[in-house]
Design an enzyme around this catalytic site. Structure first.
Site, short mmCIF file in Angstrom:
data_model
loop_
_atom_site.label_atom_id
_atom_site.label_comp_id
_atom_site.label_asym_id
_atom_site.label_seq_id
_atom_site.Cartn_x
_atom_site.Cartn_y
_atom_site.Cartn_z
N GLU A 168 11.69 4.19 8.26
CA GLU A 168 12.33 3.06 7.84
C GLU A 168 13.26 3.30 6.88
OE1 GLU A 168 7.79 0.70 7.31
OE2 GLU A 168 8.46 2.45 5.48
N LYS B 109 7.89 5.80 13.08
CA LYS B 109 8.32 4.59 12.44
C LYS B 109 9.05 4.80 11.20
CE LYS B 109 6.62 0.11 10.29
NZ LYS B 109 5.70 -0.28 9.11
N HIS C 248 4.96 7.01 0.52
CA HIS C 248 5.98 5.95 -0.32
C HIS C 248 4.92 4.80 -0.52
CE1 HIS C 248 6.52 5.11 3.98
NE2 HIS C 248 6.76 3.77 3.78
N SER D 69 0.84 -1.23 -0.10
CA SER D 69 -0.08 0.05 0.03
C SER D 69 0.62 1.31 -0.03
CB SER D 69 -0.80 -0.05 1.31
OG SER D 69 -0.17 -0.12 2.34
N LYS E 5 -6.70 -2.64 3.12
CA LYS E 5 -7.04 -2.12 4.48
C LYS E 5 -7.70 -0.72 4.55
CE LYS E 5 -3.00 -4.89 5.97
NZ LYS E 5 -1.67 -4.84 6.41
N ARG F 30 -2.60 4.72 5.32
CA ARG F 30 -2.57 4.14 4.31
C ARG F 30 -3.29 4.89 3.10
NH1 ARG F 30 -2.46 -0.07 7.60
NH2 ARG F 30 -0.71 -1.51 7.47
N GLN G 242 1.69 4.54 1.59
CA GLN G 242 1.59 4.97 2.75
C GLN G 242 2.52 5.87 3.30
OE1 GLN G 242 4.01 1.71 5.04
NE2 GLN G 242 2.79 0.75 3.51
N HIS H 157 4.11 7.27 7.66
CA HIS H 157 4.27 7.04 8.96
C HIS H 157 4.21 8.43 9.66
CE1 HIS H 157 4.85 2.95 7.43
NE2 HIS H 157 5.79 3.39 6.86
#
Ligand SMILES: [Zn+2]
Length: 422
Positions: free
Chosen positions: A137, A135, A275, A108, A300, A294, A110, A112
């Protein structure tokens, strides 16, 4: 028995539907490399390998002489293994989750939240935002790795608004015009971009499904007639539509940069950066959290309002999205991927064919070591016995411990290591 501070792990595999299947998956290849008796099912997706102590995939300790069975339990018993700074800064928890991903179909779109937003979302909607942590990454490509990352330069978005009328309809004339007039003024551009993206994301479902079908039909016909469809980003649009038919996220390719990382190249996804991972294998490291907002290419929950409000609307070219790794000054074989967050740093260790004895240097942080290529015997005063290292071996190394490698493979060795360099 003296305290054991370095030991091998058996890590959790996540068989999410988007993963590469069977031995096409780097995850599956690493699993059989590390354990020749492991059974890989030909048609099953092997999406993620989790190397860490996350409760949804706590690694098993691969040594039955140790009383605890999982890494999480062991760290709870011996929090000093984290290193004193990490232990204090992260309340006795391993601050990162280290992963390998094998992506076959898109994940997806998304973003954060930062720490502040994470805390407020978790307080308001704990069912969608399971913890109060940020979060960040980092993805480091193992094979050519395709993703979407950050907003494109405005000129590119304006070009798509012109050449893809179905996309223009969703944004609307007014917002598109505002974006066109904002060029040259960064503040106005961000505001106009936010308006354009929000307009598209909050379209009526019937409208965007009709426009998407129209677009797919047009690109398919143009392709069949031998026309070049690159001005509509035709190949990517058709691919995403085949994976997520009727999904608003298909249109996001006109807003977001399409990035292809070559092996060893990385992207860092800080707070609020939109991203998506599309295809390929990578090493990933992240702060311990599950907070994801998302925006599409998903079945979801989509939280359009939160997402549109939080995003970083600073347009930038693809080149600005490649994270700059640096050589480690004290070790010619180490490349550092050191993002601007305290939670984690990743090191790539490339031992050349000519070097047969190599020491993984101690750091003031617990670390996790993964062998990607090569064989060695590891000796370490803090291990119960010598450890045979090969492709797929994962070691937990307590803070301030070193590991000596006696390399036996003729072509050298490649390892990745995650730790927290506060
Ligand atoms: Zn993400």
């Amino acid at each position: 028995m003296e305290e054991v501070r370095v030991f091998p792990l058996t890590c959790t595999v996540q068989n999410y539907a988007w993963g590469k299947v069977g031995l096409k998956s780097e995850v599956a290849k690493l699993v059989v490399g590390g354990d020749p008796l492991a059974v890989i099912e030909e048609n099953k997706p092997y999406a993620e390998l989790w190397m860490g102590a996350h409760p949804k995939g706590d690694a098993q300790i691969k040594d039955n002489r140790i009383a605890q069975t999982t890494l999480g339990q062991w760290i709870a018993h011996y929090p000093a293994c984290l290193g004193s700074k990490v232990k204090d800064a992260f309340q006795g928890q391993l601050p990162f989750l280290f992963k390998v991903l094998s992506v076959n179909t898109a994940l997806s779109i998304q973003a954060h939240p930062n720490k502040e937003l994470a805390a407020s979302l978790h307080a308001q909607f704990p069912e969608h935002y399971p913890d109060n942590n940020h979060k960040p990454e980092m993805a480091i490509a193992l094979t050519p790795f395709q993703g979407l990352c950050g907003f494109r330069p405005v000129e590119e978005i304006l070009r798509f608004l012109k050449s893809v009328p179905e996309f223009h309809v969703l944004v609307g004339d007014e917002a598109a015009e505002e974006l066109r007039c904002s060029v040259g003024d960064d503040v106005r551009t961000s505001r106009a971009l936010k308006r354009c993206f929000s307009r598209m994301m909050s379209c009526e479902k019937k409208l965007f499904v009709d426009e998407l079908n129209e677009l797919v039909k047009r690109i398919t016909e143009e392709g069949a007639a031998g026309k070049d469809t690159s001005s509509s980003n035709g190949d990517l649009l058709l691919r995403l539509h085949s994976q997520y038919p009727g999904d608003i996220g298909c249109f996001s390719i006109y807003f977001l940069n399409y990035v292809v990382l070559e092996p060893g190249q990385a992207m860092f996804l800080g707070a609020n950066e939109p991203h998506a991972y599309l295809y390929g294998d990578c090493i990933e490291c992240m702060a311990c959290s599950d907070n994801t907002v998302r925006a599409g290419l998903t079945r979801k929950y989509i939280d359009v309002n939160t997402l549109c409000a939080m995003l970083n609307y600073n347009p930038a070219p693809v080149s600005a999205k490649i994270f700059q790794c640096v050589p480690e000054p004290s070790d010619p074989y180490v490349t550092l991927y050191d993002p601007p967050v305290p939670d984690f740093t990743v090191m790539k260790i490339q031992v050349p064919a000519t070097v047969k004895e190599y020491t993984v240097a101690p750091v003031d942080s617990a670390s996790i070591l993964l062998v990607i290529e090569g064989d060695a015997t590891a000796t370490c005063p803090a291990a119960l016995s010598d450890i045979s290292m090969r492709r797929g071996t994962v070691l937990f190394v307590s803070a301030n411990e070193s590991v000596s490698l006696h390399v036996s493979s003729p072509a050298g060795m490649t390892l990745f290591r995650a730790c927290s360099l506060l």
